[in-house]
Write an enzyme that holds these catalytic residues in place. Structure first.
Site, PDB file in Angstrom:
ATOM      1  N   HIS A 228      -2.268  27.326  44.287  1.00  0.00           N
ATOM      2  CA  HIS A 228      -1.837  27.014  43.122  1.00  0.00           C
ATOM      3  C   HIS A 228      -3.283  26.287  42.451  1.00  0.00           C
ATOM      4  O   HIS A 228      -3.730  27.050  41.616  1.00  0.00           O
ATOM      5  CB  HIS A 228      -0.992  25.585  43.141  1.00  0.00           C
ATOM      6  CG  HIS A 228      -0.564  25.204  41.893  1.00  0.00           C
ATOM      7  ND1 HIS A 228      -0.732  25.600  40.715  1.00  0.00           N
ATOM      8  CD2 HIS A 228       0.360  24.169  41.507  1.00  0.00           C
ATOM      9  CE1 HIS A 228      -0.183  25.264  39.738  1.00  0.00           C
ATOM     10  NE2 HIS A 228       0.409  24.268  40.307  1.00  0.00           N
ATOM     11  N   HIS A 267      -1.619  36.660  39.863  1.00  0.00           N
ATOM     12  CA  HIS A 267      -0.860  35.902  39.210  1.00  0.00           C
ATOM     13  C   HIS A 267       0.623  36.191  39.337  1.00  0.00           C
ATOM     14  O   HIS A 267       0.769  37.326  39.099  1.00  0.00           O
ATOM     15  CB  HIS A 267      -1.095  35.504  37.788  1.00  0.00           C
ATOM     16  CG  HIS A 267      -0.865  34.196  37.101  1.00  0.00           C
ATOM     17  ND1 HIS A 267       0.407  34.075  36.763  1.00  0.00           N
ATOM     18  CD2 HIS A 267      -1.573  32.849  37.175  1.00  0.00           C
ATOM     19  CE1 HIS A 267       0.593  32.888  36.307  1.00  0.00           C
ATOM     20  NE2 HIS A 267      -0.487  32.191  36.645  1.00  0.00           N
ATOM     21  N   ASP A 323      -8.871  30.536  37.574  1.00  0.00           N
ATOM     22  CA  ASP A 323      -9.852  29.836  38.271  1.00  0.00           C
ATOM     23  C   ASP A 323     -11.026  30.775  38.694  1.00  0.00           C
ATOM     24  O   ASP A 323     -11.943  30.177  39.308  1.00  0.00           O
ATOM     25  CB  ASP A 323      -9.103  29.647  39.773  1.00  0.00           C
ATOM     26  CG  ASP A 323      -8.116  28.246  39.557  1.00  0.00           C
ATOM     27  OD1 ASP A 323      -8.489  27.680  38.679  1.00  0.00           O
ATOM     28  OD2 ASP A 323      -7.123  28.329  40.390  1.00  0.00           O
TER      29      ASP A 323
END
Ligand code: COA
Length: 388
Positions: A228, A267, A323
């Site tokens: 996450h 994702h 990220d």
């Protein structure tokens, strides 16, 4: 009931893939088209045009503030930005190597114990609670970081904005307008994102009618897992590993051969590039000046390109996510990788609180079913007769 489900051949959605469990008007992740909306506005537009306080108001209260509302919201947030001495003492007692998100989870739970007015149902009180938690989170995180770095803890300054204060308390320097804007955009981009694991956790915990501290500290626990919120730190580690391997292709060969994952890619919802990643990439370019920095951008871009080629050979639609570039941006702001996953929390705290407020307007206890696959009606065996 489980047996009934089995008999009816009900599908099990492991990981709740594609399962719709509630409604929300806070954010919409349009994974098919790579778009993210906060209360109807494209996140890129909000990042380009607004500040942290403005978008926090939008998510919490439902519409963009007018000047008077923004001034009053910003003022209240500053009034709540005092250093929580008791919490700092708890943080000082934690082992120095404690992960920042674990320390934040502890601190938010402890903050709940120091709240003198546990009235959680009234709307005004909920907003006040949310603002206290949002104001205190960067102060707590900065304290955690400074303790981790062996530096003295700094108090928030009254003359600085939320994002300026966060950077100031982390680095000890009043940030330049460019660095402040970069932090502000980074926080805005990550404030909310549909029913991701930590937001779902916040809502599930809040649905029991427990308090906002319990729900947000549980959400931090969910965020602390590498699937996450931990990928930004690992992307920066990946850059170091590529250097050790000598080149990107050798590194990727090694990674794929052992079934490893490329951090910052993939994702559950996006089938296109994550729109937040595009903004982060632009931020990184704006903040990068030297040769070393240009090399990092080139290496990351090459990793993404080579990885995408491999994924498309396998007919997998895997792209960079938020990220992938964010860690390199934080590094430009003078922050050490240990804090990267926790910066996510400084942003997402706004989303968690907004979801708790939204849920309270029409609460329903979250209570899914599981499919029981064990035996039934076994005869009890006394201990003396077992393992014979
Ligand atoms: N690198 C390599 N392969 C990846 C991958 C990555 N980053 N992300 C997904 N895959 C592959 C998986 O190996 C799997 O392949 P298989 O079907 O051959 O076994 C397939 O894609 C599906 O992956 P899965 O992990 O089941 O999908 P998910 O929807 O659960 O994944 C993530 C979402 C984010 C957990 C996953 O993409 C991931 O672990 N990414 C890296 C961590 C990360 O960046 N996290 C931050 C998210 S914002």
């Amino acid at each position: 009931m489980a047996q009934d489900l089995l008999a009816q051949n009900q599908p099990i959605r492991r990981g709740m893939d594609d399962l719709v469990v509630d409604t929300t008007a806070i954010s919409w992740v349009d994974g098919q088209h790579g778009r993210l909306f906060y209360r109807g506005y494209r996140v890129e537009d909000l990042g380009k045009n607004a500040g942290f306080e403005e978008i926090a108001y939008l998510l919490l209260c439902g519409s963009l503030p007018n000047q008077q509302q923004l001034t009053s919201f910003t003022w209240r947030l500053r009034q709540l930005s005092h250093t929580p001495e008791k919490i700092i003492r708890i943080l000082q007692e934690l082992p120095r190597h404690t992960a920042p998100l674990a320390a934040l989870q502890t601190a938010l739970a402890a903050l709940g114990c120091t709240d003198p007015g546990p009235k959680y149902s009234e709307e005004e009180t909920l907003l006040g609670l949310a603002m206290r938690i949002i104001a205190q989170t960067p102060i707590i995180l900065a304290a955690i970081y400074r303790l981790n770095q062996g530096a003295s803890i700094l108090a928030a300054r009254e003359d600085l904005s939320h994002a300026e204060n966060f950077l100031y308390m982390l680095t000890g320097k009043v940030p330049s307008p460019q660095h402040t804007r970069a932090m502000e955009i980074a926080l805005i981009l990550q404030m909310d994102h549909g029913f991701n694991s930590s937001t779902f956790t916040a809502r599930a915990v809040a649905s029991t009618l427990t308090n906002m501290y319990a729900a947000t500290s549980a959400a931090v626990g969910a965020l602390s897992g590498p699937l996450h919120g931990g990928a930004s730190e690992q992307v920066v580690e990946m850059l170091a590993e590529v250097e050790e391997w000598g080149d990107v292709d050798s590194y990727l060969n090694h990674l794929f051969a052992r079934g490893g994952k490329i951090m910052g890619m993939g994702h559950r919802v996006y089938k296109q590039t994550d729109p937040r990643a595009v903004v982060f990439e632009g931020l990184l370019e704006e903040l990068s000046r030297g040769e070393r920095e240009a090399k990092d951008i080139k290496t990351l871009a090459y990793i993404a390109e080579r990885a995408r080629a491999r994924f498309s050979e396998r007919q997998q639609s895997i792209h960079v996510n938020v990220d992938f570039w964010s860690g390199a941006v934080y590094r430009r702001l003078g922050i050490q990788p240990v804090l990267f996953p926790a910066i996510f929390a400084a942003a997402r705290i706004v989303g968690w609180c907004s979801h708790i407020i939204e849920l309270r307007q029409n609460n329903r206890l979250y209570r899914p079913l599981s499919m029981y696959t064990g035996p039934v009606d076994l005869p009890f065996i006394p201990i003396k007769d077992r393992n014979k």
